[in-house]
Each structure stands twice: as C-alpha cells, then as structure tokens.
Design a protein around this motif. Structure first.
Motif, PDB file in Angstrom:
ATOM      1  N   UNK A   4       0.744  -1.212  -0.063  1.00  6.05           N
ATOM      2  CA  UNK A   4      -0.178  -0.294   0.120  1.00  6.05           C
ATOM      3  C   UNK A   4       0.972   1.230  -0.209  1.00  6.05           C
ATOM      4  N   UNK A  34      -9.307   1.844   4.621  1.00  2.94           N
ATOM      5  CA  UNK A  34      -9.837   2.545   5.997  1.00  2.94           C
ATOM      6  C   UNK A  34      -8.638   3.784   6.057  1.00  2.94           C
ATOM      7  N   UNK A  36      -7.221   6.293   9.002  1.00  2.00           N
ATOM      8  CA  UNK A  36      -6.806   6.323  10.375  1.00  2.00           C
ATOM      9  C   UNK A  36      -6.002   7.625  10.662  1.00  2.00           C
ATOM     10  N   UNK A  93      -2.920   7.612   8.201  1.00  2.00           N
ATOM     11  CA  UNK A  93      -2.589   6.538   7.593  1.00  2.00           C
ATOM     12  C   UNK A  93      -3.789   5.832   6.956  1.00  2.00           C
ATOM     13  N   UNK A  97      -7.673  -3.940   3.045  1.00  2.00           N
ATOM     14  CA  UNK A  97      -7.828  -5.256   3.300  1.00  2.00           C
ATOM     15  C   UNK A  97      -7.663  -6.191   1.970  1.00  2.00           C
ATOM     16  N   UNK A 103     -11.402 -13.824   6.155  1.00  2.00           N
ATOM     17  CA  UNK A 103      -9.842 -13.994   5.996  1.00  2.00           C
ATOM     18  C   UNK A 103      -9.200 -12.883   5.717  1.00  2.00           C
ATOM     19  N   UNK A 104      -9.829 -11.715   5.973  1.00  2.00           N
ATOM     20  CA  UNK A 104      -8.956 -10.431   5.582  1.00  2.00           C
ATOM     21  C   UNK A 104      -7.885 -10.331   6.304  1.00  2.00           C
ATOM     22  N   UNK A 105      -6.935  -9.502   5.891  1.00  2.00           N
ATOM     23  CA  UNK A 105      -5.780  -8.926   6.744  1.00  2.00           C
ATOM     24  C   UNK A 105      -5.514  -7.513   6.009  1.00  2.00           C
ATOM     25  N   UNK A 106      -5.153  -6.488   7.153  1.00  2.00           N
ATOM     26  CA  UNK A 106      -5.128  -5.304   6.938  1.00  2.00           C
ATOM     27  C   UNK A 106      -3.757  -4.878   6.852  1.00  2.00           C
ATOM     28  N   UNK A 107      -3.335  -4.022   5.688  1.00  2.00           N
ATOM     29  CA  UNK A 107      -1.895  -3.645   5.339  1.00  2.00           C
ATOM     30  C   UNK A 107      -2.025  -2.268   5.142  1.00  2.00           C
ATOM     31  N   UNK A 108      -1.087  -1.604   6.059  1.00  2.00           N
ATOM     32  CA  UNK A 108      -0.920  -0.143   6.076  1.00  2.00           C
ATOM     33  C   UNK A 108      -0.103   0.477   5.028  1.00  2.00           C
ATOM     34  N   UNK A 109      -0.534   1.882   4.894  1.00  2.00           N
ATOM     35  CA  UNK A 109       0.419   2.663   3.930  1.00  2.00           C
ATOM     36  C   UNK A 109       1.468   3.218   4.817  1.00  2.00           C
TER      37      UNK A 109
ATOM     38  N   UNK B  32     -11.075 -11.229  14.885  1.00  2.00           N
ATOM     39  CA  UNK B  32      -9.890 -11.351  14.131  1.00  2.00           C
ATOM     40  C   UNK B  32      -8.795 -10.222  15.087  1.00  2.00           C
ATOM     41  N   UNK B  36       0.489  -5.341  15.679  1.00  2.00           N
ATOM     42  CA  UNK B  36       1.361  -4.371  14.763  1.00  2.00           C
ATOM     43  C   UNK B  36       2.414  -3.880  15.571  1.00  2.00           C
ATOM     44  N   UNK B  43       5.035   3.211   9.409  1.00  2.49           N
ATOM     45  CA  UNK B  43       3.813   2.620   9.245  1.00  2.49           C
ATOM     46  C   UNK B  43       3.745   1.542  10.396  1.00  2.49           C
ATOM     47  N   UNK B  44       2.497   1.120  10.621  1.00  2.00           N
ATOM     48  CA  UNK B  44       2.363  -0.119  11.530  1.00  2.00           C
ATOM     49  C   UNK B  44       2.709  -1.456  10.605  1.00  2.00           C
ATOM     50  N   UNK B  49      -1.072 -12.475  13.773  1.00  2.00           N
ATOM     51  CA  UNK B  49      -2.372 -12.160  13.974  1.00  2.00           C
ATOM     52  C   UNK B  49      -3.180 -13.802  14.199  1.00  2.00           C
ATOM     53  N   UNK B  51      -6.992 -15.575  14.377  1.00  2.00           N
ATOM     54  CA  UNK B  51      -8.448 -15.553  14.441  1.00  2.00           C
ATOM     55  C   UNK B  51      -9.133 -16.447  15.500  1.00  2.00           C
ATOM     56  N   UNK B  99     -14.097  -5.195   8.347  1.00  2.00           N
ATOM     57  CA  UNK B  99     -12.700  -5.580   8.850  1.00  2.00           C
ATOM     58  C   UNK B  99     -11.990  -4.343   9.853  1.00  2.00           C
ATOM     59  N   UNK B 101     -10.561  -1.973  12.174  1.00  2.00           N
ATOM     60  CA  UNK B 101      -9.748  -2.478  13.234  1.00  2.00           C
ATOM     61  C   UNK B 101     -10.030  -1.458  14.484  1.00  2.00           C
TER      62      UNK B 101
END
Lengths: 117, 113
Positions: A4, A34, A36, A93, A97, A103-109, B32, B36, B43-44, B49, B51, B99, B101
């Motif tokens: 990202x 998202x 933040x 930030x 997803x 089964x999602x995972x979140x990655x940040x910019x 979930x 981080x 960035x984080x 993780x 579930x 999702x 957070x």
C-alpha cells in the motif's frame, strides 16, 4: 505482495487550504480501504471506512464535510482535508484489506504527515 | 462502544528476556486480532495475527494467545533483542464495519543490551 502506498509522505500547508492525500494498493485490488489518524505518541484512531463505488462510512465525531473521502477505483482512495487548521496536523494513515471474506488482513500505507501552519 | 484495552503502556526488559503484552476487548463479535509493530515515524507493520477459531499461534520468537471466553489476547516475545524496541499495538475487528480495526493505546517496548 500486499503493498500500500501513500502520497504525499508529508505536506506543510497554510491554514484554510485543502490537502489531498492518495492511498493506492499497488499489487492487489481493495474493495475496502480505511483511513486512520494518529497524533504524536497516541494510538491509531479510525476515521472512516472507504468502499469502492459508494459513500464512505465515517466514525462518530469525524466531520464528513471536512474530511472528504473518494474511492473511485479498486486501487485508489483519496482523503481531502478541507479548510485545514492547525488542529488537523497529524499523521494520516490508510490501510487496505486483502483476502477472502472472514480471512482478510489489513496492510497499512506509509502514512502522510500533515502540518498546518 | 467497542473498546480495546492494552497493558502495560511501557515495558522495559533486558536483552534475552521475554516480554508479554496483554489486551482485552469488549465486542464479543470480534473475530480477528492482529498485532502491529510501529517504529518511530513509520507505518504499523503486521507481526502476527490470530482468528477466533484458534487459541494460539506462534511464529519463531513471537506468539499470540487468545481466550475468547474472557475476551483477552496476549503477545509473547521470547529472547528479546534491541531491534524489538518499538511501539506495539493490538487491535480487534469491529464486525459492524467489516474488517475495521479498533486499536489499543499501544505499548512502548524498550530492550536494553
């Protein structure tokens, strides 16, 4: 994978001006992104959920007319801080997803540091 | 509303010791729980993780445990190294927004050599 990007990485502007921040998913399509905000030495606070092709969902206390979010494509979401004031200075930030439903995972910019003078 | 509590806020350990950070969440629908690591100005980064259908997960020196009944989860770092020094955030999903957070307030971990 799951990269990202954000642009710009930092911006300084005068009070009253508007600033646009871009968030891009580089190697995947993100239906949901998202936004933040993080003040110094504080945690990440969710501002809004950005859905491709529809209006963003804002968190309580976040002014939708001040923080305009557009998610025009599956790889790009933009946040515009309108009529910025010094109290809007913060680290913004985005995240995206990745993965199948549940089964999602979140990655940040990398974040955008905004300083309003 | 949804809330994630994280303790301690600061943690100082000697290199080689273990570090444990604990979080509790309020939304029983959360399913979930990522952790981080955030270095200053960056960035984080997702480090591990878990579930809701799993009680424990391990990745080399890092492990996470989840107790859904008690609504708490913990991060365990063994054999700490100076490069582990950073701010660690726990988070939990808020199902009403997919999702999205909700983050804990963070733990500043300092590992001294």
């Amino acid at each position: 994978g799951a990269v990202v990007s954000q642009h710009p990485s930092w911006v300084i502007c005068k009070s009253g001006t508007s600033v646009k921040i871009e968030c891009r998913s580089l190697d995947f399509q993100a239906t949901t992104m998202f936004w933040y905000r993080q003040f110094p030495k504080q945690s990440l606070m969710l501002m809004a959920t950005s859905n491709e092709g529809s209006k963003a969902t804002y968190e309580q206390g976040v002014e939708k007319d001040k923080f305009l979010i557009n998610h025009a494509s599956l790889t790009l979401s933009t946040l515009t801080v309108t009529s910025a004031h010094p109290e809007d200075s913060s680290f913004y930030i985005c995240s995206a997803s990745v993965g199948m439903i549940s089964q999602e995972t979140q990655y940040f910019g990398p974040g955008t540091r905004l300083l309003v003078l | 509303g949804e809330n994630v509590e994280q303790h301690p806020s600061t943690l100082s350990v000697q290199e080689g010791d273990s570090a444990v950070i604990k979080c509790t969440y309020s939304d029983s629908a959360s399913n979930y729980f990522p952790w981080y690591k955030q270095e200053l100005g960056k960035r984080p980064q997702l480090i591990i993780d878990i579930r809701s259908n799993v009680g424990e997960k391990k990745d080399q020196r890092i492990a996470v445990t989840l107790n859904k009944t008690a609504k708490h989860f913990s991060l365990h770092i063994t054999e700490t190294q100076p490069e582990d020094s950073a701010v660690y955030f726990c988070a939990a999903t808020r199902n009403q927004a997919g999702t999205a957070l909700i983050f804990g307030k963070g733990t500043t971990l300092s590992v001294s050599s």
